[in-house]
Design a protein around this motif. Structure first.
Motif, mmCIF file in Angstrom:
data_model
loop_
_atom_site.group_PDB
_atom_site.id
_atom_site.type_symbol
_atom_site.label_atom_id
_atom_site.label_comp_id
_atom_site.label_asym_id
_atom_site.label_seq_id
_atom_site.Cartn_x
_atom_site.Cartn_y
_atom_site.Cartn_z
ATOM 1 N N ASN A 70 0.836 -1.202 0.000
ATOM 2 C CA ASN A 70 0.000 0.000 0.000
ATOM 3 C C ASN A 70 0.870 1.250 0.000
ATOM 4 O OD1 ASN A 70 -3.038 -0.722 0.551
ATOM 5 N ND2 ASN A 70 -1.772 -2.171 1.682
ATOM 6 N N GLY A 71 0.653 2.107 -1.012
ATOM 7 C CA GLY A 71 1.406 3.345 -1.096
ATOM 8 C C GLY A 71 0.484 4.552 -0.956
ATOM 9 N N GLU A 72 1.042 5.758 -1.104
ATOM 10 C CA GLU A 72 0.243 6.988 -0.950
ATOM 11 C C GLU A 72 -0.806 7.129 -2.039
ATOM 12 O OE1 GLU A 72 3.570 9.564 -1.304
ATOM 13 O OE2 GLU A 72 3.747 9.877 0.871
ATOM 14 N N ARG A 73 -0.521 6.580 -3.231
ATOM 15 C CA ARG A 73 -1.458 6.757 -4.355
ATOM 16 C C ARG A 73 -2.209 5.502 -4.754
ATOM 17 N NH1 ARG A 73 2.743 10.058 -6.181
ATOM 18 N NH2 ARG A 73 3.673 8.475 -7.527
ATOM 19 N N GLY A 74 -1.767 4.344 -4.240
ATOM 20 C CA GLY A 74 -2.449 3.128 -4.670
ATOM 21 C C GLY A 74 -1.886 1.892 -4.006
ATOM 22 N N SER A 75 -2.418 0.741 -4.434
ATOM 23 C CA SER A 75 -1.980 -0.520 -3.831
ATOM 24 C C SER A 75 -1.840 -1.601 -4.906
ATOM 25 C CB SER A 75 -2.994 -0.976 -2.783
ATOM 26 O OG SER A 75 -4.192 -1.373 -3.425
ATOM 27 N N LEU A 76 -1.127 -2.641 -4.513
ATOM 28 C CA LEU A 76 -0.883 -3.770 -5.429
ATOM 29 C C LEU A 76 -1.083 -5.054 -4.650
ATOM 30 C CD1 LEU A 76 2.275 -4.045 -7.624
ATOM 31 C CD2 LEU A 76 1.995 -5.636 -5.739
ATOM 32 N N ARG A 77 -1.669 -6.070 -5.307
ATOM 33 C CA ARG A 77 -1.895 -7.361 -4.650
ATOM 34 C C ARG A 77 -1.446 -8.500 -5.548
ATOM 35 N NH1 ARG A 77 -7.802 -7.460 -4.038
ATOM 36 N NH2 ARG A 77 -7.792 -5.380 -4.896
ATOM 37 N N TRP A 78 -0.792 -9.484 -4.956
ATOM 38 C CA TRP A 78 -0.312 -10.673 -5.685
ATOM 39 C C TRP A 78 -0.458 -11.888 -4.780
ATOM 40 C CZ3 TRP A 78 3.482 -14.340 -4.725
ATOM 41 C CH2 TRP A 78 3.887 -15.140 -5.808
ATOM 42 N N ALA A 79 -0.850 -13.016 -5.368
ATOM 43 C CA ALA A 79 -0.973 -14.254 -4.581
ATOM 44 C C ALA A 79 -0.393 -15.412 -5.388
ATOM 45 C CB ALA A 79 -2.438 -14.528 -4.241
ATOM 46 N N GLN A 80 0.409 -16.226 -4.731
ATOM 47 C CA GLN A 80 1.087 -17.333 -5.395
ATOM 48 C C GLN A 80 0.122 -18.301 -6.048
ATOM 49 O OE1 GLN A 80 2.835 -21.043 -6.164
ATOM 50 N NE2 GLN A 80 1.416 -20.916 -4.470
ATOM 51 N N GLU A 81 -1.023 -18.550 -5.414
ATOM 52 C CA GLU A 81 -1.948 -19.538 -5.972
ATOM 53 C C GLU A 81 -2.692 -19.007 -7.195
ATOM 54 O OE1 GLU A 81 -4.272 -21.225 -2.782
ATOM 55 O OE2 GLU A 81 -2.517 -22.126 -1.844
ATOM 56 N N GLU A 82 -2.556 -17.708 -7.455
ATOM 57 C CA GLU A 82 -3.101 -17.134 -8.703
ATOM 58 C C GLU A 82 -2.003 -16.282 -9.320
ATOM 59 O OE1 GLU A 82 -6.756 -15.082 -7.674
ATOM 60 O OE2 GLU A 82 -7.233 -16.767 -6.381
#
Ligand SMILES: NC(=O)c1ccc[n+]([C@@H]2O[C@H](COP(=O)([O-])OP(=O)(O)OC[C@H]3O[C@@H](n4cnc5c(N)ncnc54)[C@H](O)[C@@H]3O)[C@@H](O)[C@H]2O)c1
Length: 398
Positions: free
Chosen positions: A277-289
């Motif tokens: 999570n950053g000041e302008r946005g977020s990123l998500r990653w998961a190994q099973e996908e």
């Protein structure tokens, strides 16, 4: 990338007669046709070691110990020696073969966690640095194309300054091991003399930490940890290694992170995931996908990036790095996964081994795979987490 039609690199194995990870490495080594297993000391039991080699799917030279394999290598002219050694043994049996093959000038690809103690990992790092020799620690999930893309996105500043990272690796095997025979061989993981100071933290907490450090470039400055043993094994709880590892971290920019791992969560299989999570946005990653990466920016619709479907200029990015876009990948729509991630690590390591042999290796910057320094940081993280837990979860500097 490797030169076309090179003579395949000769890989020797230490360990590998059992364990699913041995098969995964075999696929990865074989995948490009430029590396192949030629020798192995495949077990701690000399008879089993030779038998396993004779039962290998294609002819390899079997040894009854890694010492015998090393002595054989030392007797050969340098050009005929193994190009690298892959260490697949339990944690307590990483250090000695790694040290000795490095000493012989043979690059080493080693399973994680790097060693049993921090002191051993420091010694390995010093040897690697003084000899300028390639060394990879098998933090598998750095090899996913989407992990590489996540690293690029966070480091490009698209999300703004990072405020908070949640990296977790959740499994269930400790909760179900008494019912499932496939977990019976994992007994060394709960034995401190073979596993180290921590079971869960060393085994999978180090993967979560590595994913966080690799993607964000941030380092843990201090931590407060809880190590717990929630599945009773019989003896006193204080003698039991952790199966539940929760570490709150202060990072070197002032950002915060939670690095946690658990082996007691029924229903979770190999659930490694990260959210940045950053000041302008977020990123998500998961190994099973692992073919998918999700990005959310303030006031923008959610973007789901699918491997192979990312364009160099999609409105967010104008300049994805050439090396990322030209990476060997299966065309989109065909699944990539665990074996491909492993192959990417071996492929990058191969490049460094060939450079080393040509006298053109200048060390690894850690952008392609986890280095011996990363391995040492993982060991230090676990050691400090154990210390913090022992001192009432006190904030502890790294
Ligand atoms: N990168 C990953 O995602 C990942 C996944 C699983 C395991 N691992 C790591 O791989 C390593 C092995 O784990 P495993 O689950 O395969 O264990 P395992 O017990 O299933 O297999 C270990 C192998 O090493 C052999 N061995 C032990 N001592 C030896 C010696 N002195 N000489 C030669 N062979 C020896 C054993 O005979 C066996 O074949 C561990 O360090 C573990 O943390 C990594």
């Amino acid at each position: 990338m490797s030169a076309s039609n090179p003579v395949p690199l000769k890989v020797g194995l230490v360990g590998g007669s059992s364990g699913f990870i041995s098969k995964a490495h075999q696929h990865a080594i074989f995948m490009d046709g430029t590396r192949r297993v030629v020798a192995g000391a495949l077990s701690s039991d000399p008879v089993k070691a030779k038998r396993s080699a004779s039962e290998w799917p294609y002819p390899i030279k079997g040894y009854d110990s890694y010492d015998a394999m090393l002595q054989d290598e030392l007797a050969k002219p340098k050009v005929e020696r193994l190009d690298y050694v892959l260490i697949l043994t339990p944690n307590h049996a990483h250090f000695d073969p790694a040290k000795r093959f490095l000493e012989a000038g043979i690059p080493v690809f080693c399973e994680k966690p790097l060693t049993l103690t921090v002191e051993e990992s420091v010694e390995l790092r010093e040897r690697v640095e003084s000899r300028a020799i390639p060394f990879c620690v098998a933090h598998t999930y750095l090899g996913h194309w989407t992990t590489r893309l996540a690293r690029f996105i966070v480091r490009s500043g698209l999300l703004g300054k990072v405020r908070w990272v949640d990296a977790s690796y959740i499994q269930s095997w400790m909760a179900i091991r008494s019912r499932d025979p496939k977990f019976k061989d994992t007994v060394w993981r709960i034995d401190p003399s073979k596993s180290g100071l921590s079971n869960c933290g060393g085994d999978i907490g180090t993967h979560a930490l590595m994913q966080m450090r690799y993607i964000t470039g941030l380092e843990v400055e201090a931590l407060s940890a809880h190590l717990e043993s929630l599945v009773p094994l019989g003896g006193p709880e204080e003698d039991q290694l952790d199966d539940h590892f929760t570490v709150y971290c202060r990072l070197n920019t002032g950002a915060r992170a939670l690095v946690r791992a658990s082996q007691i969560a029924i229903g979770h299989k190999n659930d490694l995931r990260i959210e940045v999570n950053g000041e302008r946005g977020s990123l998500r990653w998961a190994q099973e996908e692992s073919e998918v990466l999700v990005v959310n920016l303030i006031d923008q619709p959610e973007r789901v990036y699918v491997r192979g479907g990312v364009r160099a200029n999609d409105g967010f990015f104008s300049d994805l790095p050439e090396e990322l876009m030209s990476e060997t990948v299966i065309p989109w729509g065909h699944s990539e996964g665990f074996h491909d991630a492993f192959a990417r690590l071996h492929r990058c390591f191969e490049d460094d081994v060939r450079a080393y042999q040509a006298g053109a290796y200048n060390g690894s910057d850690g952008s392609q795979y986890a280095t011996v320094r990363d391995g040492e940081i993982g060991m230090r993280f676990v050691e400090k987490a154990v210390e913090s837990n022992r001192n009432g979860n006190a904030w502890t500097a790294l």
